[in-house]
Design a protein around this motif. Sequence first.
Motif, PDB file in Angstrom:
ATOM      1  N   GLY A  36      18.825  18.505 -15.774  1.00 57.34           N
ATOM      2  CA  GLY A  36      19.573  18.807 -16.638  1.00 57.34           C
ATOM      3  C   GLY A  36      19.350  20.152 -17.097  1.00 57.34           C
ATOM      4  N   THR A  37      18.129  20.363 -17.539  1.00 59.68           N
ATOM      5  CA  THR A  37      17.507  21.700 -17.877  1.00 59.68           C
ATOM      6  C   THR A  37      16.523  22.127 -16.870  1.00 59.68           C
ATOM      7  N   ILE A  38      16.352  23.240 -16.252  1.00 56.21           N
ATOM      8  CA  ILE A  38      15.607  23.716 -15.381  1.00 56.21           C
ATOM      9  C   ILE A  38      14.525  24.080 -15.924  1.00 56.21           C
ATOM     10  N   LYS A  39      13.087  23.640 -16.104  1.00 54.98           N
ATOM     11  CA  LYS A  39      12.026  24.117 -16.564  1.00 54.98           C
ATOM     12  C   LYS A  39      11.315  25.043 -15.866  1.00 54.98           C
ATOM     13  N   PHE A  40      10.943  26.029 -16.583  1.00 58.18           N
ATOM     14  CA  PHE A  40       9.979  27.042 -15.937  1.00 58.18           C
ATOM     15  C   PHE A  40       8.450  27.061 -16.535  1.00 58.18           C
ATOM     16  N   ALA A  41       7.617  27.307 -15.623  1.00 54.94           N
ATOM     17  CA  ALA A  41       6.186  27.448 -16.128  1.00 54.94           C
ATOM     18  C   ALA A  41       6.014  28.775 -16.822  1.00 54.94           C
ATOM     19  N   ASP A  42       5.510  28.666 -17.711  1.00 53.78           N
ATOM     20  CA  ASP A  42       5.157  30.024 -18.646  1.00 53.78           C
ATOM     21  C   ASP A  42       3.698  30.145 -18.904  1.00 53.78           C
ATOM     22  N   ALA A  43       2.710  30.726 -17.957  1.00 51.94           N
ATOM     23  CA  ALA A  43       1.320  30.753 -18.033  1.00 51.94           C
ATOM     24  C   ALA A  43       1.005  31.979 -18.765  1.00 51.94           C
ATOM     25  N   GLY A  44       1.616  32.651 -19.344  1.00 45.58           N
ATOM     26  CA  GLY A  44       1.213  33.681 -20.189  1.00 45.58           C
ATOM     27  C   GLY A  44       1.048  35.125 -19.783  1.00 45.58           C
ATOM     28  N   TRP A  45       1.369  35.662 -18.601  1.00 46.19           N
ATOM     29  CA  TRP A  45       1.152  36.924 -18.343  1.00 46.19           C
ATOM     30  C   TRP A  45       2.733  37.568 -17.843  1.00 46.19           C
ATOM     31  N   ASP A  46       2.414  38.802 -18.109  1.00 47.68           N
ATOM     32  CA  ASP A  46       3.805  39.703 -18.319  1.00 47.68           C
ATOM     33  C   ASP A  46       4.632  39.753 -17.176  1.00 47.68           C
ATOM     34  N   SER A  47       4.271  39.836 -15.869  1.00 46.59           N
ATOM     35  CA  SER A  47       5.031  40.026 -14.736  1.00 46.59           C
ATOM     36  C   SER A  47       5.771  38.719 -14.401  1.00 46.59           C
ATOM     37  N   LEU A  48       4.923  37.386 -14.809  1.00 45.43           N
ATOM     38  CA  LEU A  48       5.424  36.125 -14.477  1.00 45.43           C
ATOM     39  C   LEU A  48       6.642  36.009 -15.494  1.00 45.43           C
ATOM     40  N   SER A  49       6.369  36.351 -16.870  1.00 46.00           N
ATOM     41  CA  SER A  49       7.351  36.341 -17.957  1.00 46.00           C
ATOM     42  C   SER A  49       8.629  37.142 -17.464  1.00 46.00           C
ATOM     43  N   VAL A  50       8.455  38.221 -16.999  1.00 50.08           N
ATOM     44  CA  VAL A  50       9.700  38.832 -16.754  1.00 50.08           C
ATOM     45  C   VAL A  50      10.632  38.328 -15.434  1.00 50.08           C
ATOM     46  N   HIS A  51       9.666  37.719 -14.432  1.00 49.63           N
ATOM     47  CA  HIS A  51      10.246  37.070 -13.359  1.00 49.63           C
ATOM     48  C   HIS A  51      10.958  35.809 -13.751  1.00 49.63           C
ATOM     49  N   ASN A  52      10.403  35.036 -14.845  1.00 53.78           N
ATOM     50  CA  ASN A  52      11.121  33.990 -15.369  1.00 53.78           C
ATOM     51  C   ASN A  52      12.431  34.559 -15.937  1.00 53.78           C
ATOM     52  N   GLU A  53      12.396  35.508 -16.837  1.00 51.31           N
ATOM     53  CA  GLU A  53      13.830  35.837 -17.447  1.00 51.31           C
ATOM     54  C   GLU A  53      14.755  36.410 -16.359  1.00 51.31           C
ATOM     55  N   ILE A  54      14.559  37.116 -15.357  1.00 52.36           N
ATOM     56  CA  ILE A  54      15.381  37.498 -14.306  1.00 52.36           C
ATOM     57  C   ILE A  54      15.851  36.046 -13.771  1.00 52.36           C
TER      58      ILE A  54
END
Length: 338
Positions: A36-54
Amino acid sequence: MKRILNLIFVTTLISSFVLIGCNNSSGSVVPTRAIGTIKFADAGWDSLSVHNEIARIIIENGYGYKTELMPGSETASLYAISTGSMDVFMEVWAGSYPIEYKSAIENGDIIEASVNSESTRQGLYVPTYVIEGDPERGIAPIAPNLKSIHDLPDYWEIFKDPDDPNKGRIYGANPAWNANKIFREKMKNYGLYKTFNYSESVTHTALNKSFINAYEKGDPWVGYIWTPTWTAGLYDITELKDAPYNEKDWLNGYRTEFPSQSLTIAVHSKLREQVPEVFEFLSNYSTSSAITTDFLAYMKKHDTTKHEAALWFLKEYEEVWTTWVPNNVSEKVKAKLQ
């Protein structure tokens, strides 16, 4: 859930940030839910966070699915992907735990959808002026013969711990990151605890702040840095050498340099059948260390949020991301960027 993953991750889960939805009231793993909602892992570093947002911007605006960020430690996030409590991990440093990652794939718990970027580095770094000086800033070389992590005991006084003048200080990784466990083992096996204190960085921001404060003053600093990161993009730094990587010594107390590794995109095994169009998009998702460093440097220079950095990437690198999706999806996303 396969026994090997339970053995490896259950201890981490107990001590990690509790992940909502990982377990039901009886303590058993929640069955794989319908998307229903696609859940993204957020382990806390910047590059991962920006790729998540993209990825989230493209999925929400191009495909019409809701998305959500789920915080947790690095290993707990990978466990949650394998159980179906989360769906997508956009930047897995799989080389840090090669046996566990390979086992999860072979067991069919996760699918490696794509390689996000190649040629990473991580280790202990110093500002280059510590070794070479910086004539423009009037800084003379402080440790011209410092080459290796094994040279550090000879220079502990240069990196003196302000809270313990009898030892130096190494600025370490976030306690929730696998790199922190690795460095603590290295410190013990290399005998560095005799001359250095290892200072965990409670957050990525705290680690960056300690480095920036030292760099701007021209002071000595030694600590954990990796690439791609904005630190490497904006500052002149030098990695301290370690023994060349080989799997035998790495698995026996991490007695080598960190392996250069591909950063992968891992998804729960059911995602492919639940949302095949999103899985195809993630399978096409591929950047590079240079691109990631570029958007991280932009984020730092302009003091933007991760979401704003993702929007910048989508505008500046349109020729890259539009190859990941069909034309009708890219047109929907571009319309939202206007």
